[in-house]
Design an enzyme around this catalytic site. Structure first.
Site, mmCIF file in Angstrom:
data_model
loop_
_atom_site.group_PDB
_atom_site.id
_atom_site.type_symbol
_atom_site.label_atom_id
_atom_site.label_comp_id
_atom_site.label_asym_id
_atom_site.label_seq_id
_atom_site.Cartn_x
_atom_site.Cartn_y
_atom_site.Cartn_z
ATOM 1 N N GLY A 108 -7.904 -14.131 -7.076
ATOM 2 C CA GLY A 108 -8.221 -13.778 -5.691
ATOM 3 C C GLY A 108 -7.137 -14.166 -4.696
ATOM 4 C CE1 TYR A 168 -5.012 -1.739 -3.142
ATOM 5 C CE2 TYR A 168 -6.137 0.006 -4.330
ATOM 6 C CZ TYR A 168 -4.984 -0.696 -4.047
ATOM 7 O OH TYR A 168 -3.807 -0.323 -4.636
ATOM 8 C CD GLU A 214 -6.316 -3.776 -12.073
ATOM 9 O OE1 GLU A 214 -6.993 -3.764 -11.035
ATOM 10 O OE2 GLU A 214 -5.482 -4.659 -12.334
ATOM 11 N N GLY A 241 -4.244 -12.653 -4.401
ATOM 12 C CA GLY A 241 -3.376 -11.516 -4.060
ATOM 13 C C GLY A 241 -2.030 -11.615 -4.751
ATOM 14 C CG LEU A 242 -0.151 -14.635 -5.103
ATOM 15 C CD1 LEU A 242 0.070 -16.137 -5.140
ATOM 16 C CD2 LEU A 242 0.996 -13.966 -4.346
ATOM 17 C CG HIS A 292 -2.044 -1.043 1.028
ATOM 18 N ND1 HIS A 292 -3.210 -0.825 0.336
ATOM 19 C CD2 HIS A 292 -2.083 -2.348 1.429
ATOM 20 C CE1 HIS A 292 -3.938 -1.941 0.350
ATOM 21 N NE2 HIS A 292 -3.273 -2.883 0.992
ATOM 22 C CG ASP A 338 -0.356 -5.595 -8.342
ATOM 23 O OD1 ASP A 338 0.550 -5.463 -7.497
ATOM 24 O OD2 ASP A 338 -1.549 -5.759 -8.044
ATOM 25 C CB SER A 366 -4.977 -13.578 -11.201
ATOM 26 O OG SER A 366 -6.034 -12.876 -10.586
ATOM 27 C CB SER A 367 -6.347 -8.469 -12.375
ATOM 28 O OG SER A 367 -5.716 -7.953 -11.238
HETATM 29 C C1 GLA Z 1 -2.881 -4.447 -4.917
HETATM 30 C C2 GLA Z 1 -2.719 -3.285 -5.911
HETATM 31 C C3 GLA Z 1 -1.310 -2.692 -5.869
HETATM 32 C C4 GLA Z 1 -0.863 -2.399 -4.447
HETATM 33 C C5 GLA Z 1 -1.138 -3.592 -3.523
HETATM 34 C C6 GLA Z 1 -0.850 -3.303 -2.079
HETATM 35 O O1 GLA Z 1 -2.126 -5.526 -5.331
HETATM 36 O O2 GLA Z 1 -2.994 -3.720 -7.224
HETATM 37 O O3 GLA Z 1 -1.261 -1.538 -6.679
HETATM 38 O O4 GLA Z 1 -1.466 -1.242 -3.958
HETATM 39 O O5 GLA Z 1 -2.481 -4.034 -3.621
HETATM 40 O O6 GLA Z 1 0.496 -3.110 -1.882
#
Ligand code: GLA
Length: 356
Positions: free
Chosen positions: A109, A209, A147, A111-112, A19, A159, A114-115
């Site tokens: 989903g 978020y 996004e 947190g790695l 973040h 990402d 995928s999008s």
């Molecule tokens: C998601 C967002 C990123 C980043 C992280 C948190 O993955 O896509 O831009 O903010 O959360 O670090």
């Protein structure tokens, strides 16, 4: 002339710097072995026909078609693709129709990213098919705009930059404001990285978020600074004037940036103990100050930390579900996972999976 174009992008795991990206800060992601692959074949029309085997459970979403220039938000992963062609059309970049086949091993989903892996593999294919003159960083910006403007998730740039530029065995030390980066080799001869998906799905759209991002912006407005990047860890007392919640949000970001710099130093001096300690501090800060963890994720982190040979563990990615990343002694990670997974299932009723 219409030969299929095949491109790939890997998912990412963020080692530290969470973040911080939408606050102009620093991040430290690396790639995971799982990837998304697209096969693009021009079809001499204005129609985009998509076939995906990314999530066999959601059968109704497996094929989809639309006309270029008539993209409409569907509320599913299709929007990452529609958003890209909508934005390119807006930018007056000439495209024509194509068939697109998608295969992905990055769990949705988790947190790695995928999008972002989907966006970047697709953008790389479009670049080749339509001879687009974009650098990797420009492709990453297009993914982020998709996004922000089409999907409605106000994500930062980490990402997309990681999926476009990171590689295995090294971390991408990225300044998200200037987009300058340095590749930092990881001391993998002395340690293992362990990534475990908690089984609780994470999403960036809506909810927590976007709220966290708005809170950071409000903190900057009250502090009269352009972005939280402008403050360093020696200036924490300046946050005292903020209301409690905003103070804690801002404190997370400022201290997390500091942890990124310290982690880079620790990696470079192969000081794995310090890396582990910084992971633990980062998790505590995400849990208590930024409040993006969940009791199940905290449980998973705690269970890892109890195992012998674990240096540190933390929630990775946007939070509210997703995965954790841990550092273990070389050759120890699978043994740690074998101890932790059944105990986690017993305590939380969730099924975690080892991804790296
Ligand atoms: C998601 C967002 C990123 C980043 C992280 C948190 O993955 O896509 O831009 O903010 O959360 O670090």
């Amino acid at each position: 002339m219409n030969a299929p174009i095949i491109t790939r992008a890997h998912g990412r795991v963020n080692l530290i710097g969470e973040h911080t990206d939408y606050n102009g800060g620093w991040v430290l992601p690396t790639t995971i072995p799982q990837f998304t692959q697209v096969t693009l074949t021009p079809n001499q029309s204005q129609t985009v026909r998509i076939q995906s085997s990314s999530d066999p459970k959601k059968k109704e979403e497996r094929s989809f078609s639309y006309t270029l220039g008539q993209e409409k938000k569907a509320g599913s992963w299709i929007d990452y693709l529609q958003g890209i062609t909508a934005i390119l059309t807006l930018e007056k970049i000439p495209l024509s129709g194509f068939d697109l086949r998608i295969e992905s091993t990055v769990p949705e989903g988790s947190g790695l990213s995928s999008s972002a892996a989907l966006e970047m593999s697709f953008l790389k294919a479009l670049k080749l098919a339509f001879d687009l003159k974009f650098t990797e960083a420009e492709l990453a910006r297009l993914g982020q705009r998709t996004e922000n403007e089409f999907v409605g998730a106000r994500v930062g740039i980490m990402d997309q930059m990681a999926c476009a530029l990171a590689s295995s065995g090294e971390a991408l030390f990225l300044d998200t404001k200037t987009l300058k980066f340095q590749r930092i080799p990881l001391p993998l001869e002395h340690m293992d990285l362990l990534v475990i998906n908690s089984g609780i799905s994470h999403r960036n759209v809506g909810g927590g978020y976007n709220e966290r991002r708005a809170q950071c912006e409000e903190a900057c407005r009250l502090l009269d600074i352009p972005e939280l990047r402008s403050l360093n860890a020696q200036e924490l007392s300046r946050l005292d004037s903020l209301p409690d919640v905003l103070k804690r949000r801002a404190r997370h970001v400022v201290t997390e940036n500091d942890r990124v710099f310290n982690t880079v130093k620790a990696i470079q001096s192969e000081d794995i103990t310090t890396m582990g300690r910084l992971f633990v501090e980062s998790h505590q800060s995400m849990r208590d100050d930024y409040e993006v963890s969940l009791p199940e994720i905290d449980q998973l982190v705690e269970l890892c930390l109890k195992q012998e040979g674990v240096f540190g563990a933390r929630l990775t990615g946007g939070g509210f579900g997703g995965s954790i990343v841990a550092i273990t002694k070389k050759g120890k990670s699978l043994q740690v996972a074998a101890e932790v997974l059944p105990e986690y299932a017993r305590l939380t009723g969730q099924k975690a999976t080892v991804l790296v």
